[in-house]
Design an enzyme around this catalytic site. Structure first.
Site, short mmCIF file in Angstrom:
data_model
loop_
_atom_site.label_atom_id
_atom_site.label_comp_id
_atom_site.label_asym_id
_atom_site.label_seq_id
_atom_site.Cartn_x
_atom_site.Cartn_y
_atom_site.Cartn_z
N GLU A 1 -1.27 2.61 2.80
CA GLU A 1 -0.48 3.64 2.36
C GLU A 1 -1.13 4.29 0.97
OE1 GLU A 1 0.27 0.67 1.01
OE2 GLU A 1 -0.13 1.61 -1.25
N LYS B 132 5.18 -6.54 2.40
CA LYS B 132 4.24 -6.70 2.01
C LYS B 132 4.70 -9.00 2.20
CE LYS B 132 1.05 -4.72 -1.06
NZ LYS B 132 0.03 -4.75 -0.64
N ARG C 231 -4.49 5.11 1.25
CA ARG C 231 -5.56 6.39 1.61
C ARG C 231 -5.06 7.47 2.07
NH1 ARG C 231 -8.11 1.22 5.76
NH2 ARG C 231 -6.58 0.48 3.99
N ASP D 107 -0.47 -0.29 -8.78
CA ASP D 107 -1.10 0.12 -7.66
C ASP D 107 -0.75 1.89 -8.30
OD1 ASP D 107 -1.98 -0.40 -5.12
OD2 ASP D 107 -0.56 -0.08 -3.96
N LYS E 25 -5.12 7.04 -7.16
CA LYS E 25 -3.24 6.36 -6.43
C LYS E 25 -2.69 6.01 -7.41
CE LYS E 25 -2.05 2.69 -3.95
NZ LYS E 25 -2.82 0.89 -3.07
N ASP F 264 4.45 -0.83 -4.44
CA ASP F 264 3.90 -1.21 -2.80
C ASP F 264 4.71 -1.88 -2.73
OD1 ASP F 264 2.57 -0.65 -0.89
OD2 ASP F 264 0.63 -1.28 -1.48
N ASP G 241 1.59 -0.43 4.96
CA ASP G 241 1.18 -1.13 3.65
C ASP G 241 -0.70 -0.20 3.21
OD1 ASP G 241 0.78 -2.93 1.88
OD2 ASP G 241 0.71 -4.92 2.41
#
Ligand code: BES
Ligand code: MN
Ligand code: ZN
Length: 459
Positions: free
Chosen positions: A311, A237, A313, A248, A225, A230, A309
């Site tokens: 995101e 968030k 996956r 992230d 990833k 993020d 959020d």
């Protein structure tokens, strides 16, 4: 910075490893000194020994037997490495039961400091490489860990998709990988709609970075990833949750470190190794994807966005689908995927998922043997319904949030279908406070365990 052992011809000072009683070879003056200083040989305790002329002549360090570990701390000598003054140090006698490779690796890892924005220095003491350990392998491990840490520690203003691509290209050049990058609108033309949807609001173009090495043998695909920052997207968030989100891309940083180790140690020879990194920023803009959007993935499965959020996956889904199309023998994903994994196991013990019991046992064993904690969690079949919303094939953020790490793993598994075996690692990628061998900040998780396990699993 490059990790190193003491130069082979360096004049080294003696380092006595102590378990309880002081070693027999120690002269009476040193014994008296140790006693007077309250040195009790407790794990990690250090006592510098004076020479006749007022110089430091040697040191005592308390160590624990491997059998007693893992106790409070990993890396038996890392604390000492940081406490000892500059120069070469040679262990006088390795006590039975002290894992030399573990001790030496911890020492190397203590040499790390993140010095990109102001001068910073790690341990300056250097260990004379112990006999009988594979020093090249330990150096490769430490170098890869430093790479992963540097990538994670570098903030998003200097580690956006452009810089992450540059870092991947740099590693590729040094270790013989070919590189292919699909970016921006090409992602749509070549059918990576989820990577595009998540990344299109970012300041830099979203992209899929691909590294390949080797033309024959079993195929190993590593997917990491690469969310360079993020914000959470439109379901933004809160500040407390966003603060650390430069990390992230920890999955990307970790698979790059792992790929580098596999290449540097020769473990990548005779296999086909493929690294895939969807690199994006999850940002907010007029063109950002929205809650409620229903997106069609590369694989054709439709996904209802219940939270922008979730995101990671999404970008991983398209990358996993591409990897699975090639039917690799092994497919591995590593991602800072869920807060739920942290709630369950805390920062130090990433969960991993693998349907193959024998392979999972091998990974757990390699985790233990390579001082790289992991814990297996289940792809719990009955929870599949939680990721099925009804008006699309999949839901990216099941309401209620129960079993958040498992449902994220189940989501990914849908896209990994076709690979011979699949394992997923929900890592944290961050050391919340300094510990021996680990500065506060980015940390590599799971890669050394995989370096240990994969060669056997690919046979
Ligand atoms: N990158 C985060 C997960 C994360 C947060 C990892 C903090 C480590 C520390 C991920 O993209 C995320 O936001 N996940 C959400 C998913 C939820 C909306 C279903 C989470 O875990 O809260
Ligand atoms: Mn997120
Ligand atoms: Zn994320």
């Amino acid at each position: 910075m490059t990790p190193e052992f003491a130069a082979p011809n360096a004049a080294a000072r003696p380092l006595w490893l102590v378990q309880g009683a002081l070693p027999d070879g120690l002269d009476p003056a040193a014994r008296a000194w140790a006693k007077a200083n309250g040195f009790a040989g407790k794990p990690g305790q250090v006592c510098l020994l004076p020479g006749a002329d007022g110089v430091i002549a040697g040191a005592l360090v308390g160590v624990e037997a491997a059998a007693a570990r893992p106790s409070r701390e990993r890396f038996a000598l890392a604390k000492a490495a940081s406490a000892l003054p500059e120069g070469a140090w040679q262990v006088v006698d390795w006590p039975e039961g002290v894992d030399r490779a573990e001790a030496a690796l911890g020492w190397l890892l203590a040499q790390y400091a993140f010095g990109r924005y102001r001068k910073a220095e790690g341990a300056k003491a250097r260990l004379v490489a112990p006999e009988g350990v594979d020093t090249a392998r330990l150096l490769a491990m430490a170098e890869a860990e430093f790479l992963t840490r540097d990538l994670i520690n570098t903030p998003a203003n200097d580690m956006g998709p452009d810089a992450l691509e540059a870092a991947a290209r740099d590693m590729a050049t040094r270790h013989g990988f070919a590189v292919n990058v699909i970016a921006g609108e090409d992602l749509l033309a070549q059918n990576f709609p989820l990577i595009h949807a998540v990344g299109r609001a970012g300041a830099q173009a979203p992209r899929l970075i691909e590294l390949t090495r080797g033309t024959a043998g079993p195929q190993l695909a590593l997917v990491g990833k690469g969310v360079c920052f993020d914000t959470g997207g439109l379901d933004i968030k809160p500040a407390a949750g966003m603060g650390l989100m430069k990390k992230d891309m920890g999955g990307a940083a970790t698979v790059l470190g792992l790929a580098q180790m596999l290449a540097a140690t020769g473990a990548a020879d005779g296999i086909r190794l493929r690294v895939l990194i969807p690199a994006v920023e999850n940002s907010i803009s007029a063109n950002a994807f929205r809650p409620g959007d229903i997106l069609t993935s590369r694989k054709g499965l439709t996904v209802e966005i219940n939270n922008t959020d979730a995101e990671g996956r999404l970008v991983l889904a398209d990358a996993l689908a591409l990897a699975a199309e090639d039917r690799p023998d092994w497919l591995v994903s590593m991602a800072t995927l869920t807060g739920a994994a942290r709630v369950a196991l805390g920062p130090d013990v990433p969960p991993f998922y693998c349907d193959d019991d024998a392979a999972a046992a091998a990974i757990s064993e390699a985790s233990r043997a390579n001082w790289d904690p992991l814990w297996r969690m289940p792809f719990w079949e009955p929870y599949e319904e939680m990721i099925e919303p009804g008006i699309a094939d999949l839901d990216n953020a099941p309401s209620g949030g129960m079993a958040g790490s498992i449902t994220a793993a189940l989501f990914l598994r849908r896209f990994a279908e076709g690979a011979g075996r699949y394992a997923h690692f929900d890592i944290y990628g961050w050391q919340p406070k300094p510990a021996p061998g680990r500065t506060k900040g980015g940390v590599q998780q799971g890669a050394r365990a995989l370096l240990g396990a994969l060669p056997g699993l690919l046979k």
